[in-house]
Scaffold this motif. Structure first.
Motif, PDB file in Angstrom:
ATOM      1  N   ILE A 182      24.815  38.964   3.109  1.00 36.23           N
ATOM      2  CA  ILE A 182      24.440  38.777   4.503  1.00 36.23           C
ATOM      3  C   ILE A 182      25.582  38.051   5.191  1.00 36.23           C
ATOM      4  CG2 ILE A 182      22.801  37.704   6.065  1.00 36.23           C
ATOM      5  CD1 ILE A 182      20.704  38.031   3.902  1.00 36.23           C
ATOM      6  N   GLY A 183      26.114  38.703   6.169  1.00 32.62           N
ATOM      7  CA  GLY A 183      27.267  38.128   6.851  1.00 32.62           C
ATOM      8  C   GLY A 183      26.871  37.082   7.872  1.00 32.62           C
ATOM      9  N   LYS A 184      27.685  36.074   7.988  1.00 35.68           N
ATOM     10  CA  LYS A 184      27.448  35.042   8.983  1.00 35.68           C
ATOM     11  C   LYS A 184      28.074  35.490  10.295  1.00 35.68           C
ATOM     12  CE  LYS A 184      26.690  30.607   7.054  1.00 35.68           C
ATOM     13  NZ  LYS A 184      27.067  29.224   7.129  1.00 35.68           N
TER      14      LYS A 184
ATOM     15  N   LYS B 226      20.198  27.984   7.747  1.00 36.57           N
ATOM     16  CA  LYS B 226      19.881  27.783   6.342  1.00 36.57           C
ATOM     17  C   LYS B 226      19.575  29.152   5.737  1.00 36.57           C
ATOM     18  CE  LYS B 226      18.177  23.135   6.953  1.00 36.57           C
ATOM     19  NZ  LYS B 226      17.047  22.236   6.842  1.00 36.57           N
ATOM     20  N   LEU B 227      20.624  29.882   5.474  1.00 35.84           N
ATOM     21  CA  LEU B 227      20.485  31.244   4.981  1.00 35.84           C
ATOM     22  C   LEU B 227      19.832  31.298   3.605  1.00 35.84           C
ATOM     23  CD1 LEU B 227      21.067  33.967   6.102  1.00 35.84           C
ATOM     24  CD2 LEU B 227      23.324  33.897   5.092  1.00 35.84           C
ATOM     25  N   SER B 228      20.135  30.362   2.742  1.00 35.71           N
ATOM     26  CA  SER B 228      19.543  30.356   1.392  1.00 35.71           C
ATOM     27  C   SER B 228      18.034  30.118   1.467  1.00 35.71           C
ATOM     28  CB  SER B 228      20.205  29.301   0.518  1.00 35.71           C
ATOM     29  OG  SER B 228      20.003  28.014   1.062  1.00 35.71           O
TER      30      SER B 228
ATOM     31  N   GLN C 223      16.104  31.037   3.949  1.00 33.21           N
ATOM     32  CA  GLN C 223      15.529  32.282   4.455  1.00 33.21           C
ATOM     33  C   GLN C 223      15.412  33.311   3.336  1.00 33.21           C
ATOM     34  OE1 GLN C 223      14.300  32.827   7.609  1.00 33.21           O
ATOM     35  NE2 GLN C 223      13.516  34.699   6.696  1.00 33.21           N
ATOM     36  N   LEU C 224      16.406  33.390   2.471  1.00 32.69           N
ATOM     37  CA  LEU C 224      16.361  34.327   1.345  1.00 32.69           C
ATOM     38  C   LEU C 224      15.212  33.993   0.391  1.00 32.69           C
ATOM     39  CD1 LEU C 224      20.175  34.687   0.573  1.00 32.69           C
ATOM     40  CD2 LEU C 224      18.662  36.389   1.592  1.00 32.69           C
ATOM     41  N   GLU C 225      14.973  32.701   0.157  1.00 30.79           N
ATOM     42  CA  GLU C 225      13.854  32.293  -0.691  1.00 30.79           C
ATOM     43  C   GLU C 225      12.522  32.692  -0.076  1.00 30.79           C
ATOM     44  OE1 GLU C 225      14.142  28.130  -1.548  1.00 30.79           O
ATOM     45  OE2 GLU C 225      16.134  28.344  -2.449  1.00 30.79           O
ATOM     46  N   HIS C 226      12.402  32.549   1.243  1.00 32.21           N
ATOM     47  CA  HIS C 226      11.173  32.942   1.928  1.00 32.21           C
ATOM     48  C   HIS C 226      10.951  34.445   1.825  1.00 32.21           C
ATOM     49  CE1 HIS C 226      11.482  28.899   3.725  1.00 32.21           C
ATOM     50  NE2 HIS C 226      10.152  28.993   3.767  1.00 32.21           N
ATOM     51  N   TRP C 227      11.992  35.238   1.945  1.00 27.79           N
ATOM     52  CA  TRP C 227      11.871  36.690   1.828  1.00 27.79           C
ATOM     53  C   TRP C 227      11.420  37.078   0.417  1.00 27.79           C
ATOM     54  CZ3 TRP C 227      17.133  37.882   4.567  1.00 27.79           C
ATOM     55  CH2 TRP C 227      16.957  37.832   5.950  1.00 27.79           C
ATOM     56  N   LYS C 228      11.965  36.410  -0.585  1.00 25.17           N
ATOM     57  CA  LYS C 228      11.584  36.690  -1.970  1.00 25.17           C
ATOM     58  C   LYS C 228      10.108  36.342  -2.200  1.00 25.17           C
ATOM     59  CE  LYS C 228      14.417  35.751  -5.401  1.00 25.17           C
ATOM     60  NZ  LYS C 228      15.167  34.990  -6.429  1.00 25.17           N
TER      61      LYS C 228
END
Length: 165
Positions: free
Chosen positions: A6-8, A18-20, A22-27
């Motif tokens: 995921i590009g910034k 806080k991209l990490s 957000q990724l945890e929430h998607w998982k």
């Protein structure tokens, strides 16, 4: 998903991304969706009531027993017995098993009941049995696992239920 895929975006706003997180929430969202799908499929197959998973059929010595393994509290169930012979039948049911149920009705009528040796005994005379099918309609009164060993004449049948609230 990985954070490097995921590009910034460079922008002039001062935001703390806080991209990490957000990724945890998607998982977690995907895992939750799968869990809900599994519950729906198990429900369709009868894990929480009538269905393929819940229905149990046992055959012994010319006697066929049909009942539901998974029940709902306060929902009537049918313990169905089909017999090949038309002689006098004696059903012995443990009192500890029946303590978890309310006996709504027994079909056919015209049976004798006795209470002895930690069993309730139902005796059906041969002249009262027309089709050699006996139904015990019971309503679960408590939740949890219930096990009992019914005896029909001298044949023993182990019956196990799990009752949901």
């Amino acid at each position: 998903m990985k954070a490097d895929r995921i590009g910034k975006v460079k922008h002039s706003l001062e935001l703390d991304e806080k991209l990490s997180s957000q990724l945890e929430h998607w998982k977690a969202q995907k895992i939750g969706g799968l869990a809900i799908m599994v519950v729906i499929v198990l429900t369709a197959f009868g894990l929480f009531g009538n269905g393929v998973v819940s229905s149990k059929k046992v055959e012994k010595a010319g006697i066929t027993l049909q009942y539901e393994r998974f029940l709902r509290r306060k929902k009537e169930m049918d313990v169905r017995w089909q017999l090949d012979h038309g002689q006098q039948l004696i059903f012995r049911i443990p009192i500890r098993y029946l303590a978890n149920f309310k006996v709504e009705r027994i079909v056919p009528d015209g049976y004798e009941t006795q209470l002895a040796d930690e069993y309730v005994t139902y005796t059906f005379r041969a002249d009262r049995l027309t089709d050699a099918i006996v139904h015990f309609y019971l309503t679960p009164q408590q939740t949890g696992s219930v096990t009992g060993e019914w005896m029909i004449d001298t044949t023993r049948f182990q019956i196990k239920h799990f009752i949901y609230p």
